[in-house]
Design an enzyme around this catalytic site. Structure first.
Site, PDB file in Angstrom:
ATOM      1  N   TYR A 185       0.829  -1.210   0.000  1.00  0.00           N
ATOM      2  CA  TYR A 185       0.000   0.000   0.000  1.00  0.00           C
ATOM      3  C   TYR A 185       0.860   1.255   0.000  1.00  0.00           C
ATOM      4  O   TYR A 185       2.008   1.257   0.436  1.00  0.00           O
ATOM      5  CB  TYR A 185      -0.978   0.003   1.182  1.00  0.00           C
ATOM      6  CG  TYR A 185      -0.359   0.183   2.553  1.00  0.00           C
ATOM      7  CD1 TYR A 185      -0.212   1.446   3.116  1.00  0.00           C
ATOM      8  CD2 TYR A 185       0.065  -0.916   3.304  1.00  0.00           C
ATOM      9  CE1 TYR A 185       0.329   1.617   4.382  1.00  0.00           C
ATOM     10  CE2 TYR A 185       0.601  -0.761   4.564  1.00  0.00           C
ATOM     11  CZ  TYR A 185       0.739   0.510   5.098  1.00  0.00           C
ATOM     12  OH  TYR A 185       1.289   0.671   6.348  1.00  0.00           O
ATOM     13  N   CYS A 186       0.261   2.324  -0.527  1.00  0.00           N
ATOM     14  CA  CYS A 186       0.839   3.663  -0.502  1.00  0.00           C
ATOM     15  C   CYS A 186      -0.327   4.638  -0.459  1.00  0.00           C
ATOM     16  O   CYS A 186      -1.479   4.231  -0.313  1.00  0.00           O
ATOM     17  CB  CYS A 186       1.742   3.903  -1.714  1.00  0.00           C
ATOM     18  SG  CYS A 186       0.894   3.741  -3.299  1.00  0.00           S
ATOM     19  N   THR A 187      -0.064   5.915  -0.596  1.00  0.00           N
ATOM     20  CA  THR A 187      -1.112   6.910  -0.380  1.00  0.00           C
ATOM     21  C   THR A 187      -2.253   6.804  -1.395  1.00  0.00           C
ATOM     22  O   THR A 187      -3.418   6.677  -1.032  1.00  0.00           O
ATOM     23  CB  THR A 187      -0.528   8.331  -0.417  1.00  0.00           C
ATOM     24  OG1 THR A 187       0.578   8.401   0.467  1.00  0.00           O
ATOM     25  CG2 THR A 187      -1.574   9.353   0.000  1.00  0.00           C
TER      26      THR A 187
END
Length: 271
Positions: A185-187
């Site tokens: 995951y990331c932003t």
């Protein structure tokens, strides 16, 4: 929908673009005419968008994207703020829309099998079940200080360009297991669009990415399993799990989010 007057749009698409100067010029003219502000990255591999304006202004932007088949129905995440979190409009051409591979980015990305997306609700359920998996935070270390999933594995990187080396180090240290299911995951999801296929190429057996990134997870699931706030790359700096600005500022020295009215701990250490 929020009562806040400013709509923030963010999203990306990997699509071949062979006329970057023309796209840049046309987009700059169209967005400037309606008064939009923000940042757009263009590369031969695609587009990365972070813009803001009134409802009328962002509607005009959506209409501009839809008139080009390459950008039609571009998925753009909405959030809201009282003010525009950008100081000007910047539309730039780059080698990559997110730095990872360098000059051969488009070719390398095309040959890698895409990693499947995981709906935020599915990840939330897996966390409810304490499923045996690796939840890999692909973000930079200063972002993680603002908030994270406590169950995450962190790579302690200063920039996404360091991701590959950090994965190799984590494998050598036994902190990552190629045979264990992994959710990245990331932003907003764009870094995982690069990282997840590369991890599959690297020999990880089962790799997913959160559909729409953290912003979509927080909108869909709130703060369940999440601790803290969410760092963002605009003048809002941090958002609460309800996607509202926290009022934090940004330290010019270490890039950490700093609560309003306080001094960053890195500055305190300089006295």
């Amino acid at each position: 929908m929020s009562d806040a007057p400013i709509v923030n749009l963010s999203g990306y698409r990997f699509v071949h673009l062979d006329d970057l100067p023309a796209i840049q010029s046309a987009m700059k003219q169209a967005f400037s005419e309606v008064g939009l502000q923000g940042s757009v990255m263009l590369a031969s591999e695609g587009i990365n968008v972070s813009i803001a304006g009134t409802r009328e202004q962002v509607t005009a932007a959506r209409q501009w994207f839809d008139q080009d088949p390459r950008f039609a129905d571009l998925w753009l995440k909405e959030s809201y703020s009282a003010d525009v979190p950008y100081r000007r409009l910047r539309i730039r051409r780059r080698t990559e829309i997110i730095a990872f591979d360098g000059q051969d980015s488009e070719k390398l990305q095309a040959r890698r099998p895409p990693a499947p997306s995981l709906a935020p609700e599915t990840l939330c359920q897996w966390l409810d079940e304490s499923r045996d998996m690796t939840l890999l935070d692909t973000r930079n270390d200063y972002e993680i200080v603002s908030g994270t999933f406590p169950a995450s594995t962190h790579l302690n990187i200063k920039h996404f360009r360091n991701f590959k080396v950090a994965v190799d180090k984590a494998l050598a240290e036994g902190r990552l297991d190629r045979d264990k299911p992994m959710v990245t995951y990331c932003t907003g999801g764009i870094r995982c669009e690069k990282a997840a296929p590369w991890l599959l190429e690297k020999g990880f057996r089962e790799v997913y990415q959160i559909e729409g990134g953290l912003l979509n997870y927080l909108q869909s699931c709130g703060s369940r399993h999440w601790e803290g706030d969410c760092f963002v790359f605009d003048d809002r700096v941090e958002l609460t799990p309800e996607l509202q600005p926290t009022g934090a500022g940004l330290c010019d020295h270490c890039q950490l989010a700093v609560p309003a009215g306080t001094e960053c701990r890195c500055q305190l250490g300089r006295h």
